[in-house]
Design an enzyme around this catalytic site. Sequence first.
Site, PDB file in Angstrom:
ATOM      1  CG  HIS A   1     -14.964 -54.563 -63.227  1.00  0.00           C
ATOM      2  ND1 HIS A   1     -13.921 -54.100 -62.464  1.00  0.00           N
ATOM      3  CD2 HIS A   1     -15.527 -53.451 -63.749  1.00  0.00           C
ATOM      4  CE1 HIS A   1     -13.869 -52.787 -62.529  1.00  0.00           C
ATOM      5  NE2 HIS A   1     -14.835 -52.360 -63.309  1.00  0.00           N
TER       6      HIS A   1
ATOM      7  CG  HIS B   1     -17.287 -49.150 -59.951  1.00  0.00           C
ATOM      8  ND1 HIS B   1     -16.650 -50.305 -59.576  1.00  0.00           N
ATOM      9  CD2 HIS B   1     -16.919 -48.924 -61.230  1.00  0.00           C
ATOM     10  CE1 HIS B   1     -15.933 -50.768 -60.603  1.00  0.00           C
ATOM     11  NE2 HIS B   1     -16.080 -49.938 -61.610  1.00  0.00           N
TER      12      HIS B   1
ATOM     13  CG  HIS C   1     -14.423 -49.235 -70.245  1.00  0.00           C
ATOM     14  ND1 HIS C   1     -13.280 -49.702 -69.644  1.00  0.00           N
ATOM     15  CD2 HIS C   1     -15.320 -49.088 -69.239  1.00  0.00           C
ATOM     16  CE1 HIS C   1     -13.491 -49.846 -68.346  1.00  0.00           C
ATOM     17  NE2 HIS C   1     -14.722 -49.465 -68.059  1.00  0.00           N
TER      18      HIS C   1
ATOM     19  CD  GLU D   1     -12.784 -49.795 -64.422  1.00  0.00           C
ATOM     20  OE1 GLU D   1     -13.739 -49.344 -63.780  1.00  0.00           O
ATOM     21  OE2 GLU D   1     -12.917 -50.736 -65.224  1.00  0.00           O
TER      22      GLU D   1
HETATM   23  C1  DHB Z   1     -19.160 -50.468 -67.647  1.00  0.00           C
HETATM   24  C2  DHB Z   1     -17.832 -50.855 -67.421  1.00  0.00           C
HETATM   25  C3  DHB Z   1     -17.266 -50.689 -66.154  1.00  0.00           C
HETATM   26  O1  DHB Z   1     -15.973 -51.012 -65.860  1.00  0.00           O
HETATM   27  C4  DHB Z   1     -18.020 -50.183 -65.120  1.00  0.00           C
HETATM   28  O2  DHB Z   1     -17.459 -50.119 -63.900  1.00  0.00           O
HETATM   29  C5  DHB Z   1     -19.321 -49.761 -65.349  1.00  0.00           C
HETATM   30  C6  DHB Z   1     -19.882 -49.908 -66.618  1.00  0.00           C
HETATM   31  C7  DHB Z   1     -19.786 -50.670 -68.987  1.00  0.00           C
HETATM   32  O3  DHB Z   1     -19.061 -50.949 -69.949  1.00  0.00           O
HETATM   33  O4  DHB Z   1     -21.011 -50.584 -69.083  1.00  0.00           O
HETATM   34 FE    FE Z   2     -15.456 -50.388 -63.766  1.00  0.00          FE
END
Ligand code: DHB
Ligand code: FE
Length: 279
Positions: free
Chosen positions: A12, A59, A192, A239
């Site tokens: 997302h 978030h 990530h 996540e």
């Molecule tokens: C990014 C990824 C995320 O899951 C999020 O909530 C905010 C930013 C990103 O990769 O920029």
């Molecule tokens: Fe996220």
Amino acid sequence: MANIIGVINTSHVPAIGGAIARRAQQEPYWKPFFDGYVPVQKWVAQKRPDVVVTFYNDHGLNFFLDKMPTFAVGAAPEYANADEGWGIPTLPVLRGNQDLSWHLIEALVDAEFDPVTCQEMVIDHGVSLPMALFWPDQQWPVSLVPICINTVQHPLPSATRCWKLGEAVGRAIASFPGDARVLVVGTGGLSHQLDGERAGHINRDFDLRFIESLVSDPRWATQYSNYELVEKVGTQGIELLMWLAARATLDEARKVHSNYHIPISNTASGLLVLEPAGN
Ligand code: DHB
Ligand code: FE
């Protein structure tokens, strides 16, 4: 009786919203990502769900670091997108499904999960982007029940706990007395890390193994503690707990479609569509 027609797990990343707003789907950077959703749009149109139950992480819109429920369930009449400026600028409000929300809440409390109940709730990219990816015309043909799992402020619920939450939600949907064709969605990940020394950390091998496990050995990731998962997939990669909860709403499942693409922003983007086996 309600019926789960399938599960979609998807990343997302907020930048997707910017790309949708700029109509950048065919640009070289974005094309491999957006192309992955075309089969999903066809599948969803064919399956005609009327409710979406989305596992996601808030978030910072509804809960901040001072008050952080481990699990929260939306029971609002509607959900407006209130992302903090980097999503899609205008997005139609999503209709709630309060009957299903309260049924799920009662079943979860019975099953000793005790979620926070939210009769007012806004949504962010964790809910809205998957919707816009599945229904690009943004004319939502479905109502929504959002289920929020804390992956922001430690301590986080374990993978096993999230799996059990998903199982309880699956049982609750099956016992809903109303007629409903339910699509379960899990959003977030895959690997990530947005900040710190390991910013940009991506673990392709683990991500692909994880996606595959959800078809062949769906509890595989529950062998890991959250610390081990963070080590493997990064601080925000955790996540992926949402994918586990969503998967656990089904028993045997078969894969309809998957996609994996690196990077979108600093994130490995994944997609997996599952149907109940035997469908
Ligand atoms: C990014 C990824 C995320 O899951 C999020 O909530 C905010 C930013 C990103 O990769 O920029
Ligand atoms: Fe996220």
